[in-house]
Design an enzyme around this catalytic site. Sequence first.
Site, PDB file in Angstrom:
ATOM      1  N   CYS A  36       0.849  -1.194   0.000  1.00 57.48           N
ATOM      2  CA  CYS A  36       0.000   0.000   0.000  1.00 57.48           C
ATOM      3  C   CYS A  36       0.884   1.242   0.000  1.00 57.48           C
ATOM      4  O   CYS A  36       1.897   1.299   0.709  1.00 57.48           O
ATOM      5  CB  CYS A  36      -0.912   0.023   1.228  1.00 57.48           C
ATOM      6  SG  CYS A  36      -2.129  -1.310   1.247  1.00 57.48           S
ATOM      7  N   SER A  78      14.203 -16.391 -20.003  1.00 58.91           N
ATOM      8  CA  SER A  78      12.934 -16.344 -19.276  1.00 58.91           C
ATOM      9  C   SER A  78      12.328 -14.951 -19.292  1.00 58.91           C
ATOM     10  O   SER A  78      11.134 -14.790 -19.058  1.00 58.91           O
ATOM     11  CB  SER A  78      13.140 -16.816 -17.832  1.00 58.91           C
ATOM     12  OG  SER A  78      14.258 -16.178 -17.256  1.00 58.91           O
ATOM     13  N   THR A  91      16.115 -14.331 -13.235  1.00 58.68           N
ATOM     14  CA  THR A  91      16.741 -13.887 -11.987  1.00 58.68           C
ATOM     15  C   THR A  91      16.961 -12.376 -12.013  1.00 58.68           C
ATOM     16  O   THR A  91      16.802 -11.703 -10.992  1.00 58.68           O
ATOM     17  CB  THR A  91      18.076 -14.619 -11.764  1.00 58.68           C
ATOM     18  OG1 THR A  91      18.834 -14.601 -12.982  1.00 58.68           O
ATOM     19  CG2 THR A  91      17.855 -16.050 -11.343  1.00 58.68           C
TER      20      THR A  91
END
Length: 649
Positions: free
Chosen positions: A61, A335, A459
């Site tokens: 938040c 990735s 990573t």
Amino acid sequence: MSIATVAEAETSFDTAFGSIVKDFQGVSGPKERANVLLKLAEALPHMPADMRVNDNRVMGCTSQVWVHAKMDSAGRVKYTADSDSELTRGLAAVFVKALSGLTPEQVLQVEPEALAELQLGPAVLTPSRSNGFLNMLEAMRKRARALSGSVLPVFPTLRISAADITPQGAFAEAQAQFLQPDPKQVDALVKVLSEKKIGVVAHFYMDPEVQGVLSAAQERWPHIHISDSLVMADSAVRMAEAGCKAVTVLGVDFMSENVRAILDEAGHKDVQVYRMAEADIGCSLAEAAEAPAYTDYLAAAADESAPALHVVYINTSLRTKALAHAQVPTITCTSSNVVQTVLQAFAQVPDIHVYYGPDTYMGRNLAVMLRAVSQLSDEEIAALHPAHNRASVKALLPRLHVFQEGTCIVHHLFGAEVSEMVKAAYGDAFLTAHFEVPGEMFALAMEAKKRDMGVVGSTQNILDFIAAKLKDAMERPFPDTLQVVLGTESGMVTAIVRKVQAMLQASGRQDVAVEIVFPVAAEAITTDNSARPSPAQNGNGNGVVLPGGLPVVPGPAGGEGCSAEGGCASCPYMKMNTLTALMSVCAKVGTPGEALLEAYRPRAYVEQVNGRSLASAGCEPILHMRGFQTTKKLPPALEADILSRKRHA
């Protein structure tokens, strides 16, 4: 409990929440809806100061939000909440009013989709406030689980502040032990590297002792590079160009083989390359791509009547890339770029079929992600890739093929058991997951990503995510501790610690910290390189042997470690790269003892592929990827290859 009481309990959320919905539906316009929130905030009792503590904070938040829960004598949850922002207090009041009085089980049945009935609109529920609203619900659900009588797991953690590193749990203590390395070890390494002009390329997943010493030595000897596998060989070339006479590789065998081949291609055959063990330093994923099943998979792609493209994960050997490209036009991916690569291929070449491999988890996660994308609006999809819409993404799904027999033993550890434990105890924390983890962990991180509380990627993506969240926290005027679940190899914690502490020290903030959570399973494993279980032991379950013969035996005290059902993701092969091995190899370089290092040399690529060296042919899919990264399109040579092979088939 009477039937009437049960019925009352079952409908209490609908009743309480329904009355709140009517309050909002009875007004029109964002200003009026904001006024309703402010009235709810005014009616919400303030928490006493001793309850506005970090343990009650809601993470994610932009303002400070606190939530507390307790159980009454009837087994109902009673919530209290507070915030230093009045509009956010109003949102907290919605949950207090709607959820208080429910049983823990009923709270857990409340889904975020119910909140859409409030119809607050973007003017009132800004993106950051919307994420905070969803995070409040997750925080309240977590507290309901705790009150339900479930024993929530407590994973090992590493708290990082500007000045201190505080581990909790044996596994975290093992990670922290070498983050501040012995100066004598650093001095010894720098001395031998600089005197003999030896470069070091290492993967992020090294043992903490090795990473700690390497990271400190890096500040005094420039020819040390720690990274993902993608740029390890490039770094070795730069070291050779700078005058290094030898390069030591701390990684698995395909990485050292790649370094050797790329140095040869760059004209540095005289630079010696050494691995860190006489035995094979295997990689289950790279080996899967060299198995007959993968050859058969590519043969099916080559037989495809439509144009076909093979997208191969970077964590494979140059041999794999070369032989695959000889069968099917091939581009490498990481990735972090696989989604864009695949989407671009489908957009650029009509009717193309894409064959992804060898990482099965990553491929399945890619398919899941694309199915989720197909449910977004055309505008949302265009923001992801301008050439696609709902219809095009749905149409490509049947033409995406995933190899089903390739896994990384590290990311396999993040299975169903650990994912459930993370969801129960850390669902309100920041969740990170490598793209290679099993679907359960991937789904958790993707759900958290919707609330801006998660990341799925490489990573480097994970490191960048943590840094971005820390930057946000440091820009806020109040104390904060970010709790981050590390859903990848635990060796990455060294890079995280160095990044976090550098940022905190530069900002001068002593009241902000990052707590890294290591997910581990109750069934722990570790490796013992000195003793291999006998066949009899393996047969009766007293020992496990990983691919390549590396043994796995029951592990660390307290059940902290890794297991086949989920865990700390500590690669046993990477951990064969010890500091002792590095110092021993370096000591022999340039001496008569160098003759003893023959078994430490990587295997050379000697095959020819279509009249080219295997290294040269294996580099072509990598060059295609680099071309894609520059232009965001498949390179013209690759597109022509795809279409040409199909015309001549």
